[in-house]
Design a protein around this motif. Structure first.
Motif, mmCIF file in Angstrom:
data_model
loop_
_atom_site.group_PDB
_atom_site.id
_atom_site.type_symbol
_atom_site.label_atom_id
_atom_site.label_comp_id
_atom_site.label_asym_id
_atom_site.label_seq_id
_atom_site.Cartn_x
_atom_site.Cartn_y
_atom_site.Cartn_z
ATOM 1 N N ASP A 82 0.866 -1.285 -0.032
ATOM 2 C CA ASP A 82 0.113 0.063 0.126
ATOM 3 C C ASP A 82 0.750 1.312 0.057
ATOM 4 O O ASP A 82 0.584 2.316 -0.656
ATOM 5 N N GLU A 83 1.805 1.309 0.646
ATOM 6 C CA GLU A 83 2.702 2.471 0.932
ATOM 7 C C GLU A 83 3.533 2.824 -0.329
ATOM 8 O O GLU A 83 3.529 3.633 -0.643
ATOM 9 N N THR A 84 3.968 1.717 -1.001
ATOM 10 C CA THR A 84 4.604 1.808 -2.410
ATOM 11 C C THR A 84 3.692 2.047 -3.478
ATOM 12 O O THR A 84 4.148 2.803 -4.392
ATOM 13 N N ASP A 85 2.626 1.903 -3.480
ATOM 14 C CA ASP A 85 1.661 2.040 -4.598
ATOM 15 C C ASP A 85 1.009 3.368 -4.293
ATOM 16 O O ASP A 85 0.399 3.907 -5.252
ATOM 17 N N ARG A 86 0.993 3.989 -3.290
ATOM 18 C CA ARG A 86 0.572 5.444 -3.247
ATOM 19 C C ARG A 86 1.219 6.543 -3.974
ATOM 20 O O ARG A 86 2.525 6.581 -3.951
ATOM 21 N N PRO A 87 0.686 7.422 -4.849
ATOM 22 C CA PRO A 87 1.312 8.307 -5.253
ATOM 23 C C PRO A 87 1.920 9.226 -4.364
ATOM 24 O O PRO A 87 1.301 9.427 -3.190
ATOM 25 N N ALA A 88 2.811 10.029 -4.639
ATOM 26 C CA ALA A 88 3.244 11.047 -3.720
ATOM 27 C C ALA A 88 2.531 12.201 -3.265
ATOM 28 O O ALA A 88 1.753 12.656 -4.406
ATOM 29 N N GLU A 89 2.582 12.484 -2.240
ATOM 30 C CA GLU A 89 1.451 13.569 -1.883
ATOM 31 C C GLU A 89 2.165 15.150 -2.416
ATOM 32 O O GLU A 89 3.098 15.241 -2.054
ATOM 33 N N LYS A 90 1.122 15.698 -2.897
ATOM 34 C CA LYS A 90 1.491 17.026 -3.472
ATOM 35 C C LYS A 90 1.146 18.035 -2.152
ATOM 36 O O LYS A 90 0.188 17.716 -1.644
ATOM 37 N N SER A 91 2.007 18.978 -2.112
ATOM 38 C CA SER A 91 1.806 19.885 -1.108
ATOM 39 C C SER A 91 0.619 20.991 -1.478
ATOM 40 O O SER A 91 0.581 20.877 -2.811
ATOM 41 N N ALA A 92 0.282 21.367 -0.697
ATOM 42 C CA ALA A 92 -0.863 22.614 -0.922
ATOM 43 C C ALA A 92 0.083 23.749 -1.774
ATOM 44 O O ALA A 92 -0.665 24.382 -2.705
ATOM 45 N N THR A 93 0.846 23.980 -1.344
ATOM 46 C CA THR A 93 1.820 25.117 -2.094
ATOM 47 C C THR A 93 1.863 24.741 -3.514
ATOM 48 O O THR A 93 1.846 25.730 -4.268
ATOM 49 N N SER A 94 2.459 23.816 -3.686
ATOM 50 C CA SER A 94 2.718 23.240 -5.097
ATOM 51 C C SER A 94 1.304 23.313 -5.795
ATOM 52 O O SER A 94 1.539 23.826 -7.239
ATOM 53 N N ASP A 95 0.310 22.900 -5.426
ATOM 54 C CA ASP A 95 -1.073 23.055 -6.154
ATOM 55 C C ASP A 95 -1.420 24.500 -6.390
ATOM 56 O O ASP A 95 -1.888 24.869 -7.695
#
Length: 102
Positions: A82-95
């Motif tokens: 599960d941990e390796t399949d999750r996409p990297a979380e984007k930070s609110a600032t980069s969005d």
């Protein structure tokens, strides 16, 4: 008392303390039967050894622990996957920066 062949398929679990191990032929089995029937103390000894072995290795508690360990290992693998399949979380600032650039 158990009478079994002295082949690897049996000796992986059985020993001379838990069974009368004989050659894998009619004469071997006949000899084992004669030995157990002719010496009741010997038959009782290996029967008791087999019971001890079964109690130690195949008890309800041991089985439950083994199954529990299997499930625990399965859950650990699923959690790791599960941990390796999750996409990297984007930070609110980069969005926010991406939206502003449009």
């Amino acid at each position: 008392p158990l009478i079994a062949t002295d082949r690897l398929t049996h000796t992986q679990t059985l020993t001379s303390e838990t069974a009368c191990l004989v050659s894998a032929d009619p004469a071997g089995f006949a000899g084992g039967i004669k030995k157990v029937l002719g010496d009741p103390a010997y038959g009782a000894e290996i029967a008791e050894g087999a019971q001890r072995y079964a109690d130690e290795h195949f008890s309800d508690e041991k089985y439950i622990r083994m199954v529990s360990d299997i499930y625990d290992a399965m859950w650990r693998k699923l959690d790791a996957k599960d941990e390796t399949d999750r996409p990297a979380e984007k930070s609110a600032t980069s969005d926010s920066a991406a939206i502003a650039a449009q």
